[in-house]
Design a protein around this motif. Structure first.
Motif, PDB file in Angstrom:
ATOM      1  N   LYS A  79       0.827  -1.218   0.000  1.00  0.00           N
ATOM      2  CA  LYS A  79       0.000   0.000   0.000  1.00  0.00           C
ATOM      3  C   LYS A  79       0.852   1.255   0.000  1.00  0.00           C
ATOM      4  CE  LYS A  79      -4.050  -2.094   1.944  1.00  0.00           C
ATOM      5  NZ  LYS A  79      -5.400  -1.752   2.186  1.00  0.00           N
ATOM      6  N   ARG A  80       2.009   1.202   0.650  1.00  0.00           N
ATOM      7  CA  ARG A  80       2.905   2.359   0.665  1.00  0.00           C
ATOM      8  C   ARG A  80       3.421   2.636  -0.752  1.00  0.00           C
ATOM      9  NH1 ARG A  80       4.469   7.300   2.447  1.00  0.00           N
ATOM     10  NH2 ARG A  80       6.716   7.467   2.459  1.00  0.00           N
ATOM     11  N   LEU A  81       3.741   1.584  -1.499  1.00  0.00           N
ATOM     12  CA  LEU A  81       4.184   1.751  -2.882  1.00  0.00           C
ATOM     13  C   LEU A  81       3.086   2.423  -3.703  1.00  0.00           C
ATOM     14  CD1 LEU A  81       6.181   1.293  -5.199  1.00  0.00           C
ATOM     15  CD2 LEU A  81       5.239  -1.016  -5.441  1.00  0.00           C
ATOM     16  N   GLU A  82       1.865   1.942  -3.544  1.00  0.00           N
ATOM     17  CA  GLU A  82       0.732   2.549  -4.252  1.00  0.00           C
ATOM     18  C   GLU A  82       0.585   4.018  -3.868  1.00  0.00           C
ATOM     19  OE1 GLU A  82      -2.857   0.249  -3.654  1.00  0.00           O
ATOM     20  OE2 GLU A  82      -1.770  -1.615  -4.046  1.00  0.00           O
ATOM     21  N   ALA A  83       0.743   4.334  -2.586  1.00  0.00           N
ATOM     22  CA  ALA A  83       0.603   5.716  -2.106  1.00  0.00           C
ATOM     23  C   ALA A  83       1.705   6.611  -2.681  1.00  0.00           C
ATOM     24  CB  ALA A  83       0.622   5.761  -0.582  1.00  0.00           C
ATOM     25  N   VAL A  84       2.929   6.104  -2.734  1.00  0.00           N
ATOM     26  CA  VAL A  84       4.040   6.895  -3.279  1.00  0.00           C
ATOM     27  C   VAL A  84       3.815   7.162  -4.766  1.00  0.00           C
ATOM     28  CG1 VAL A  84       6.513   6.825  -3.842  1.00  0.00           C
ATOM     29  CG2 VAL A  84       5.735   6.205  -1.541  1.00  0.00           C
ATOM     30  N   LEU A  85       3.449   6.133  -5.517  1.00  0.00           N
ATOM     31  CA  LEU A  85       3.214   6.314  -6.955  1.00  0.00           C
ATOM     32  C   LEU A  85       2.042   7.258  -7.212  1.00  0.00           C
ATOM     33  CD1 LEU A  85       3.839   2.667  -8.213  1.00  0.00           C
ATOM     34  CD2 LEU A  85       5.404   4.634  -8.302  1.00  0.00           C
ATOM     35  N   LYS A  86       1.000   7.169  -6.395  1.00  0.00           N
ATOM     36  CA  LYS A  86      -0.145   8.077  -6.531  1.00  0.00           C
ATOM     37  C   LYS A  86       0.269   9.507  -6.204  1.00  0.00           C
ATOM     38  CE  LYS A  86      -4.986   8.796  -5.189  1.00  0.00           C
ATOM     39  NZ  LYS A  86      -4.930  10.154  -5.639  1.00  0.00           N
ATOM     40  N   ALA A  87       1.067   9.690  -5.170  1.00  0.00           N
ATOM     41  CA  ALA A  87       1.529  11.031  -4.798  1.00  0.00           C
ATOM     42  C   ALA A  87       2.354  11.651  -5.926  1.00  0.00           C
ATOM     43  CB  ALA A  87       2.339  10.980  -3.506  1.00  0.00           C
ATOM     44  N   LEU A  88       3.180  10.848  -6.588  1.00  0.00           N
ATOM     45  CA  LEU A  88       3.963  11.352  -7.720  1.00  0.00           C
ATOM     46  C   LEU A  88       3.040  11.756  -8.865  1.00  0.00           C
ATOM     47  CD1 LEU A  88       6.942   8.832  -7.701  1.00  0.00           C
ATOM     48  CD2 LEU A  88       7.020  11.246  -7.055  1.00  0.00           C
ATOM     49  N   ASP A  89       2.051  10.919  -9.115  1.00  0.00           N
ATOM     50  CA  ASP A  89       1.071  11.217 -10.158  1.00  0.00           C
ATOM     51  C   ASP A  89       0.285  12.491  -9.812  1.00  0.00           C
ATOM     52  OD1 ASP A  89      -0.212  10.514 -12.644  1.00  0.00           O
ATOM     53  OD2 ASP A  89      -1.943   9.868 -11.454  1.00  0.00           O
ATOM     54  N   ASP A  90      -0.185  12.566  -8.563  1.00  0.00           N
ATOM     55  CA  ASP A  90      -0.954  13.733  -8.118  1.00  0.00           C
ATOM     56  C   ASP A  90      -0.132  15.023  -8.176  1.00  0.00           C
ATOM     57  OD1 ASP A  90      -3.081  12.046  -7.673  1.00  0.00           O
ATOM     58  OD2 ASP A  90      -2.897  12.078  -5.466  1.00  0.00           O
ATOM     59  N   ALA A  91       1.188  14.900  -7.968  1.00  0.00           N
ATOM     60  CA  ALA A  91       2.067  16.070  -8.013  1.00  0.00           C
ATOM     61  C   ALA A  91       2.350  16.511  -9.439  1.00  0.00           C
ATOM     62  CB  ALA A  91       3.373  15.767  -7.290  1.00  0.00           C
ATOM     63  N   GLY A  92       1.947  15.665 -10.402  1.00  0.00           N
ATOM     64  CA  GLY A  92       2.160  16.015 -11.804  1.00  0.00           C
ATOM     65  C   GLY A  92       3.490  15.548 -12.358  1.00  0.00           C
ATOM     66  N   VAL A  93       4.132  14.608 -11.669  1.00  0.00           N
ATOM     67  CA  VAL A  93       5.397  14.067 -12.164  1.00  0.00           C
ATOM     68  C   VAL A  93       5.087  13.183 -13.368  1.00  0.00           C
ATOM     69  CG1 VAL A  93       7.379  12.593 -11.653  1.00  0.00           C
ATOM     70  CG2 VAL A  93       6.477  14.121  -9.881  1.00  0.00           C
ATOM     71  N   GLU A  94       5.709  13.529 -14.501  1.00  0.00           N
ATOM     72  CA  GLU A  94       5.518  12.738 -15.717  1.00  0.00           C
ATOM     73  C   GLU A  94       6.016  11.310 -15.476  1.00  0.00           C
ATOM     74  OE1 GLU A  94       7.477  12.764 -20.090  1.00  0.00           O
ATOM     75  OE2 GLU A  94       6.922  14.728 -19.265  1.00  0.00           O
ATOM     76  N   ARG A  95       5.327  10.364 -16.029  1.00  0.00           N
ATOM     77  CA  ARG A  95       5.584   8.933 -15.812  1.00  0.00           C
ATOM     78  C   ARG A  95       7.045   8.546 -16.083  1.00  0.00           C
ATOM     79  NH1 ARG A  95       4.856   4.601 -19.730  1.00  0.00           N
ATOM     80  NH2 ARG A  95       4.720   2.646 -18.611  1.00  0.00           N
ATOM     81  N   ILE A  96       7.571   7.732 -15.181  1.00  0.00           N
ATOM     82  CA  ILE A  96       8.886   7.116 -15.376  1.00  0.00           C
ATOM     83  C   ILE A  96       8.611   5.669 -15.762  1.00  0.00           C
ATOM     84  CG2 ILE A  96      11.037   6.387 -14.255  1.00  0.00           C
ATOM     85  CD1 ILE A  96      10.725   8.850 -12.442  1.00  0.00           C
ATOM     86  N   ARG A  97       9.007   5.308 -16.952  1.00  0.00           N
ATOM     87  CA  ARG A  97       8.653   3.999 -17.512  1.00  0.00           C
ATOM     88  C   ARG A  97       9.357   2.840 -16.798  1.00  0.00           C
ATOM     89  NH1 ARG A  97      10.086   2.243 -23.561  1.00  0.00           N
ATOM     90  NH2 ARG A  97       9.387   0.116 -23.430  1.00  0.00           N
ATOM     91  N   PHE A  98      10.619   3.034 -16.458  1.00  0.00           N
ATOM     92  CA  PHE A  98      11.394   1.947 -15.870  1.00  0.00           C
ATOM     93  C   PHE A  98      11.487   2.138 -14.360  1.00  0.00           C
ATOM     94  CE2 PHE A  98      12.534   1.886 -20.286  1.00  0.00           C
ATOM     95  CZ  PHE A  98      12.548   0.536 -20.578  1.00  0.00           C
ATOM     96  N   LYS A  99      10.663   1.347 -13.657  1.00  0.00           N
ATOM     97  CA  LYS A  99      10.614   1.397 -12.194  1.00  0.00           C
ATOM     98  C   LYS A  99      10.834  -0.015 -11.667  1.00  0.00           C
ATOM     99  CE  LYS A  99       6.433   3.302 -12.178  1.00  0.00           C
ATOM    100  NZ  LYS A  99       6.224   3.731 -13.536  1.00  0.00           N
ATOM    101  N   SER A 100      11.455  -0.067 -10.489  1.00  0.00           N
ATOM    102  CA  SER A 100      11.690  -1.355  -9.849  1.00  0.00           C
ATOM    103  C   SER A 100      11.707  -1.155  -8.343  1.00  0.00           C
ATOM    104  CB  SER A 100      13.040  -1.923 -10.307  1.00  0.00           C
ATOM    105  OG  SER A 100      13.293  -3.177  -9.702  1.00  0.00           O
ATOM    106  N   VAL A 101      11.479  -2.231  -7.618  1.00  0.00           N
ATOM    107  CA  VAL A 101      11.685  -2.222  -6.179  1.00  0.00           C
ATOM    108  C   VAL A 101      12.886  -3.108  -5.886  1.00  0.00           C
ATOM    109  CG1 VAL A 101       9.291  -1.730  -5.545  1.00  0.00           C
ATOM    110  CG2 VAL A 101      10.037  -4.092  -5.790  1.00  0.00           C
ATOM    111  N   VAL A 102      13.598  -2.797  -4.820  1.00  0.00           N
ATOM    112  CA  VAL A 102      14.771  -3.582  -4.432  1.00  0.00           C
ATOM    113  C   VAL A 102      14.301  -4.880  -3.796  1.00  0.00           C
ATOM    114  CG1 VAL A 102      16.802  -3.619  -2.929  1.00  0.00           C
ATOM    115  CG2 VAL A 102      16.159  -1.507  -4.119  1.00  0.00           C
ATOM    116  N   THR A 103      14.919  -5.968  -4.224  1.00  0.00           N
ATOM    117  CA  THR A 103      14.628  -7.296  -3.681  1.00  0.00           C
ATOM    118  C   THR A 103      15.927  -7.880  -3.115  1.00  0.00           C
ATOM    119  OG1 THR A 103      15.172  -8.530  -5.691  1.00  0.00           O
ATOM    120  CG2 THR A 103      12.905  -7.646  -5.518  1.00  0.00           C
TER     121      THR A 103
END
Length: 138
Positions: A79-103
């Motif tokens: 849910k935190r990942l979803e919240a961060v991505l939504k906050a970036l979208d809401d702030a108007g940050v243009e999409r970054i195509r290549f995203k990953s999480v550390v494993t």
């Protein structure tokens, strides 16, 4: 104890976009590190400043380049990942195509291997979507 959330950013040349990304991520409490050009042989763990990782002995990566923007998130999940991505979208940050999480696996990879893997996965997804579209046209 909550683990520090971090973001690695690479290839974001638009200064306004970069500033907006930094501002939004910092407001969310996510520490931001910019991946320098030529860091292809560095392990993801090293780029994140993790203990036990040392700088690569060689910076030569056979002229490898990756012309895309990249964002790698550490300790940002569910849910935190979803919240961060939504906050970036809401702030108007243009999409970054290549995203990953550390494993536990990719933290040991070089940044080059991570980027190549993301590119292969995006290519496979694009082919799958084209196949689905073609099947729908029949």
């Amino acid at each position: 104890m909550k683990r520090e959330e971090q973001a690695l950013l690479y290839g974001i040349h638009d200064t306004e976009k970069f500033a907006l990304l930094m501002k939004t991520l910092r407001r969310l409490g996510v520490r931001v590190r910019e991946v320098p050009n030529g860091a292809w042989n560095e392990k993801v763990g090293f780029l994140l400043g993790m203990k036990g990782f040392q700088a690569a002995k060689s910076s030569d990566s056979e002229g490898f380049t990756f012309p895309h923007e990249v964002m790698v998130l550490q300790n940002v999940r569910n849910k935190r990942l979803e919240a961060v991505l939504k906050a970036l979208d809401d702030a108007g940050v243009e999409r970054i195509r290549f995203k990953s999480v550390v494993t536990p696996f990719n933290i040991l990879w070089t940044f080059r291997r991570l980027c190549e893997t993301m590119q292969r996965e995006h290519g496979a997804l694009a082919v799958s979507n084209e196949d689905l579209q073609r099947e729908g046209d029949i």
